[in-house]
Design an enzyme around this catalytic site. Structure first.
Site, PDB file in Angstrom:
ATOM      1  N   TYR A 156       0.871  -1.163   0.000  1.00  0.00           N
ATOM      2  CA  TYR A 156       0.000   0.000   0.000  1.00  0.00           C
ATOM      3  C   TYR A 156       0.913   1.219   0.000  1.00  0.00           C
ATOM      4  O   TYR A 156       1.425   1.629   1.022  1.00  0.00           O
ATOM      5  CB  TYR A 156      -0.927  -0.015   1.220  1.00  0.00           C
ATOM      6  CG  TYR A 156      -1.718   1.263   1.415  1.00  0.00           C
ATOM      7  CD1 TYR A 156      -2.471   1.789   0.371  1.00  0.00           C
ATOM      8  CD2 TYR A 156      -1.696   1.944   2.620  1.00  0.00           C
ATOM      9  CE1 TYR A 156      -3.169   2.971   0.532  1.00  0.00           C
ATOM     10  CE2 TYR A 156      -2.404   3.120   2.791  1.00  0.00           C
ATOM     11  CZ  TYR A 156      -3.142   3.632   1.742  1.00  0.00           C
ATOM     12  OH  TYR A 156      -3.834   4.796   1.903  1.00  0.00           O
ATOM     13  N   ASP A 195      -2.265  -1.297  -3.936  1.00  0.00           N
ATOM     14  CA  ASP A 195      -2.641   0.085  -4.230  1.00  0.00           C
ATOM     15  C   ASP A 195      -1.355   0.902  -4.287  1.00  0.00           C
ATOM     16  O   ASP A 195      -0.786   1.240  -3.258  1.00  0.00           O
ATOM     17  CB  ASP A 195      -3.580   0.588  -3.123  1.00  0.00           C
ATOM     18  CG  ASP A 195      -3.987   2.026  -3.324  1.00  0.00           C
ATOM     19  OD1 ASP A 195      -3.515   2.652  -4.302  1.00  0.00           O
ATOM     20  OD2 ASP A 195      -4.772   2.533  -2.508  1.00  0.00           O
ATOM     21  N   ASN A 197      -1.089   3.854  -5.665  1.00  0.00           N
ATOM     22  CA  ASN A 197      -1.403   5.284  -5.647  1.00  0.00           C
ATOM     23  C   ASN A 197      -0.669   6.042  -6.746  1.00  0.00           C
ATOM     24  O   ASN A 197      -0.254   7.187  -6.571  1.00  0.00           O
ATOM     25  CB  ASN A 197      -1.102   5.907  -4.277  1.00  0.00           C
ATOM     26  CG  ASN A 197      -2.300   5.833  -3.351  1.00  0.00           C
ATOM     27  OD1 ASN A 197      -3.409   6.171  -3.750  1.00  0.00           O
ATOM     28  ND2 ASN A 197      -2.088   5.375  -2.134  1.00  0.00           N
ATOM     29  N   ASP A 312     -13.990   2.388  -1.754  1.00  0.00           N
ATOM     30  CA  ASP A 312     -13.846   3.379  -2.832  1.00  0.00           C
ATOM     31  C   ASP A 312     -12.952   2.831  -3.949  1.00  0.00           C
ATOM     32  O   ASP A 312     -12.781   3.472  -4.980  1.00  0.00           O
ATOM     33  CB  ASP A 312     -13.315   4.711  -2.289  1.00  0.00           C
ATOM     34  CG  ASP A 312     -12.028   4.552  -1.509  1.00  0.00           C
ATOM     35  OD1 ASP A 312     -11.759   3.439  -1.042  1.00  0.00           O
ATOM     36  OD2 ASP A 312     -11.308   5.548  -1.351  1.00  0.00           O
ATOM     37  N   HIS A 313     -12.374   1.648  -3.700  1.00  0.00           N
ATOM     38  CA  HIS A 313     -11.623   0.957  -4.749  1.00  0.00           C
ATOM     39  C   HIS A 313     -12.414  -0.289  -5.140  1.00  0.00           C
ATOM     40  O   HIS A 313     -13.281  -0.735  -4.405  1.00  0.00           O
ATOM     41  CB  HIS A 313     -10.257   0.500  -4.228  1.00  0.00           C
ATOM     42  CG  HIS A 313      -9.320   1.616  -3.902  1.00  0.00           C
ATOM     43  ND1 HIS A 313      -8.161   1.841  -4.590  1.00  0.00           N
ATOM     44  CD2 HIS A 313      -9.370   2.566  -2.940  1.00  0.00           C
ATOM     45  CE1 HIS A 313      -7.533   2.880  -4.065  1.00  0.00           C
ATOM     46  NE2 HIS A 313      -8.245   3.341  -3.057  1.00  0.00           N
TER      47      HIS A 313
END
Lengths: 632, 259
Positions: A156, A195, A197, A312-313
């Site tokens: 993450y 994730d 980002n 939200d993912h």
């Protein structure tokens, strides 16, 4: 059976359970079954060690490895669940740099003997000194599992919230890059997922063109932002402008999801909740499944699961085939996903046991370790149900009760079966056998407690009184409450009274006085006329007083009422182009307008991201709250 | 119709207090022999079995089997309204929606009455076999409580080792280890401090201390506690209540290392 690895930023480990289809069962086992995954990598589990519960650690058939933040509580956090029916890692580590220690040990992962470590740790000089390695791994952002086939890194990566974390983010990305390249240099295959980002290219985010225009950036500049540059340098087919950075000369990883869908636009994995951007698919692709060249051909499918709600993912997966080519030979995948000898040609040779648990497994945390269910140690017996009379409202008693006979555990063999059976029998038969005693006992008790009913009657009487008292109190309260809520109504009777007063004075006081004496006289008997006279005088005097007061205070009761209603009444909200009520929001962006409230269309952002005309998505309606006078 | 009257609310209050952290919702099964409760904790590691026999109440009346599904947190809230020396009466209809509780003050004419809404609880009932335990230790409940609270500071689990020499509680933890040895002895001045051990064969089992500490909330109910162990059988911790009523806790041992 294909083998699927799913990565999902769950935004709180229990968060999906608030949504369909997870809401019904609310168990992790059923969630993983729905995902059809064999390995689930979760990011942002947002849980503290002390809040880990049985249902998330002791998932039947699954093992789990956590990385939780050391200081910030209930933030970040990565978990990898593995189904031990098909896979069992041979090594497991927490953290990207290897500076953390295994549980109950003070030896860092990177200092373990070579045969116990995964390896590939950043060497001195490979990372900048900007951020301490221990700090990088203190936020619960990475779990690494090693299978004979490959090294699985679940990560993450820090988000770009503001500039204060830019340095940390860069250092973290560098650490990922170094670790992956080091592992590949060691000859290991790597599967990196999570994730990140990072938006890889302008194809992976909605509204890229507008963003570039707004920021005044070129595509080249956009792709040369450090994070994006890292990703494009490490993936095959990444767009790198200018010279490649030293140490990053070669691409290492295949962007599986993109490889299977090379030109698909709108393949997004994350949508901003605040903008309600998911219905219009105004999102970005920041969750990835990446793998090295040696195992790329193993994968038969990879996709996003944008239809699965819960965060939200959305989940992103990659699926491997049953047989893979390994060192030039066709090998069954399961042989490579388990310790050597557990599977041979896809057939299980040896059962998975608790001995196969690695020290980092959450199942070995003291509070979950060596747990045994008390249920397995006792027999199940039918619940003692109330009298099976049909008038019972309990639905369960109507259902036919079926109880599977459970064979006695072997350890109870010294106790003959018959005793336990007879015990359950006697347990069951107590209601029946005690019928006779039951019949006699009530009489006994009732005779010995002749006082009891009377007492209870008194009690209930009192209770009734109490009830009444509370009722009246309540009603008076509610009356007061009613008075409160109809403050507007308060003005109505007053205005009406004022009007009648005016009428009264116009008609003269004689009528009023006569009616008043008529009311008073029956009560007051013979001396009524005298008293009545004085009464009239005083009352009329009072009347005139209140009148004059009212005239002084409330010049125009109707105007007053209106001014109140503008303050108290519900504000009329403007309508958008769809003819629907707008939503009221407050500017958060720093600048001259920060803190100002405004109205805009309440519908979700459309696929173009901006305001759209004549579509079902957000329209262009925008009104500053201060410019809105409350009238359409 | 259930009507059960207890001379003092204190015991019932303490019983509920002792189990409310272990069990959230459970059925009180009432029949003419008394009020019984059996429930497992969420993780199915521990089991509570309580029996308040009819003779503990004065008077006790229960014509039919009644299952009272109670949320213990809610019951605790209601019981907080009872003074320890209040007379407590439990009442319920045959197919009840509510449990009626009446607290009568002995000092004055104050009578408080509460109706607690009941719930339908689908509960698994386990048949608990009568077991001949290999070792039974009877000791001061306060001492047992002290041992568990002392050792939980060291470790998550405790090994209870009963041999002919005595009983040993030992814990190994991150910061070190600790153990407490008790020998069988009879305290003539203060009989509650005696340690009695009945042993047919030596036993050593490991248990989660978190649960034992939880069980010891019941130490206010009885000065003595009985601890029974056998291999491959859950530990039994029993606190005697007034008369022959009891509050029993069962705890599954941790799976041994040798397995």
């Amino acid at each position: 059976m294909p083998f699927r690895i799913t990565t999902w930023n769950v935004n709180g480990i229990r968060n999906p359970f608030g949504y369909q289809p997870w809401r019904d069962k609310r168990t992790f086992k059923s969630m993983f079954e729905t995902l059809e995954a064999d390995i689930v990598v979760m990011q942002e589990v947002k849980i503290q060690r002390k809040d880990l519960k049985d249902d998330m650690v002791l998932v039947p058939g699954w093992d789990v490895y956590f990385s939780l933040p050391k200081h910030k509580k209930g933030y970040s956090g990565v978990a990898i669940y593995t189904s031990h029916s098909v896979c069992s890692p041979i090594r497991a580590e927490e953290g990207i740099t290897g500076v953390l220690c295994p549980p109950n040990s003070s030896t860092k992962f990177r200092d373990l003997p070579a045969d116990q470590q995964i390896g590939g740790y950043p060497q001195p000089g490979q990372l900048s000194d900007a951020v301490d390695e221990a700090a990088l791994d203190s936020e619960g952002r990475c779990v690494i599992l090693e299978f004979p086939a490959f090294v699985l890194i679940g990560v993450y990566s820090p988000a770009v919230r503001d500039d204060t974390r830019a340095e940390f983010r860069q250092a973290y990305i560098d650490a990922i890059d170094v670790r992956v390249r080091n592992l590949v240099a060691m000859g290991k295959q790597v599967f990196l997922c999570g994730d990140l980002n990072i938006i890889r290219s302008e194809l992976d985010t909605a509204g890229a063109a507008e963003h570039l225009r707004k920021e005044g950036m070129t595509v080249e500049e956009y792709l040369s932002v450090p994070g994006r540059r890292f990703l494009n340098q490490i993936v095959f087919g990444g767009q790198v402008f200018g010279e490649r950075d030293s140490g990053r000369e070669e691409p290492m990883l295949w962007d599986l999801c993109r490889e299977f869908h090379p030109n698909r636009a709108g393949m997004y994995t994350c949508w901003e909740t605040r903008k309600n951007a998911r219905p219009g698919n105004f999102g970005s692709r920041i969750d990835y499944v990446l793998c090295t060249s040696g195992i790329k051909e193993w994968f038969v499918d990879s996709n996003i699961q944008e239809g699965l709600m819960g965060s939200d993912h959305c989940p992103v997966y990659a699926t491997m085939g049953d047989t893979v080519s390994h060192n030039g030979a066709q090998v069954h995948l399961l042989d490579l996903m388990n310790p050597v000898g557990m599977f041979k040609n896809g057939e299980r040779q040896r059962e998975w046991t608790t001995k196969d648990l690695l020290p980092t497994s959450a199942k070995l945390m003291p509070e979950f370790d060596r747990r045994r269910s008390i249920k397995d140690m006792f027999f199940k017996t039918p619940p003692v149900k109330p009298w099976p009379s049909s008038d019972l409202p309990q639905p369960t008693s109507d259902e036919p009760l079926t109880f599977k006979p459970i064979p006695p555990p072997p350890y109870l063999s010294p106790k003959p079966e018959s005793t336990s059976a007879s015990q359950t029998l006697s347990r069951l038969s107590t209601p029946a056998s005690s019928n006779s005693t039951a019949a006699s006992s009530p009489q006994k008790t009732s005779s010995s407690t002749s006082k009891r009913p009377a007492e209870s009657a008194v009690a209930s009487n009192r209770a009734q009184k109490k009830g009444k008292a509370t009722l009246t109190r309540e009603s008076s309260k509610s009356g007061a409450g009613g008075g409160q809520s109809t403050l507007k109504g308060f003005f109505k009777p007053k205005a009406a009274a004022a009007e009648t007063d005016v009428k009264d004075t116009a008609k003269g006081s004689s009528q009023a006085s006569s009616s008043e004496t008529a009311q008073h006289s029956p009560n007051q008997g013979t001396s009524s006329s005298l008293v009545a006279g004085t009464d009239v005088e005083s009352s009329s005097g009072a009347n005139s007083k209140t009148e004059s007061e009212a005239n002084e205070k409330v010049h125009d009761p109707i105007a007053a009422k209106e001014s109140w209603s503008t303050i108290l009444g519900k504000r009329i909200v403007p309508r958008c182009e769809h003819g629907e009520d707008c939503q009221s929001l407050v500017v958060k962006k720093p600048g001259v307008n920060c803190g100002r409230s405004f109205f805009m269309c309440a519908r979700p952002t459309g696929p173009s991201g901006g305001k759209e005309r004549n579509t079902e998505f957000r329209c262009a309606t925008f009104i500053w709250s201060s410019d809105w006078n409350g009238r359409p | 119709m259930l009507e059960a009257r207890l001379g003092e609310a204190a015991e019932f209050k303490k019983v509920i207090d002792a189990i409310k952290d272990l069990v959230q919702d459970c059925n009180f099964d009432c029949n003419d022999s008394g009020v019984a409760l059996q429930a497992m904790d969420n993780s199915h590691v521990a089991l509570v079995a309580m029996l308040l026999k009819a003779e503990s109440f004065e008077p006790f009346r229960c014509d039919r089997n009644i299952a009272l599904g109670v949320n213990l947190t809610s019951l605790t809230k209601v019981l907080r309204a009872a003074q320890n020396d209040d007379i407590l009466t439990l009442k319920a209809e045959d197919a009840p929606d509510v449990l009626n509780l009446v607290f009568e003050s002995k000092a004055n004419d104050r009578i408080s009455e509460y109706d607690l809404k009941l719930m339908d609880i689908d509960q698994e009932h386990l048949g608990i076999p009568d077991t001949e335990y290999a070792a039974t230790v009877t000791m001061s409940s306060a001492e047992f409580k002290r041992i568990t609270t002392d050792l939980i500071a060291m470790s998550e689990s405790v090994t209870i080792d009963v041999s002919k020499d005595g009983v040993k509680f030992s814990a190994q933890g991150d910061i070190g280890n600790g153990s407490i040895n008790l020998r069988q002895h009879t305290d003539l001045e203060k009989s509650t401090n005696s340690v009695e051990i009945e042993l047919s064969e030596p036993v050593a089992l490991t248990f989660s201390l978190k649960y034992l500490v939880n069980f010891c909330k019941a130490s206010a109910l009885s000065t003595r506690v009985k601890i029974c162990l056998s291999n491959e059988v859950p530990l039994l911790v029993e606190f005697g209540l007034s008369g022959t009523s009891y509050l029993r806790f069962y705890l599954a041992p941790k799976i041994g290392d040798e397995e």
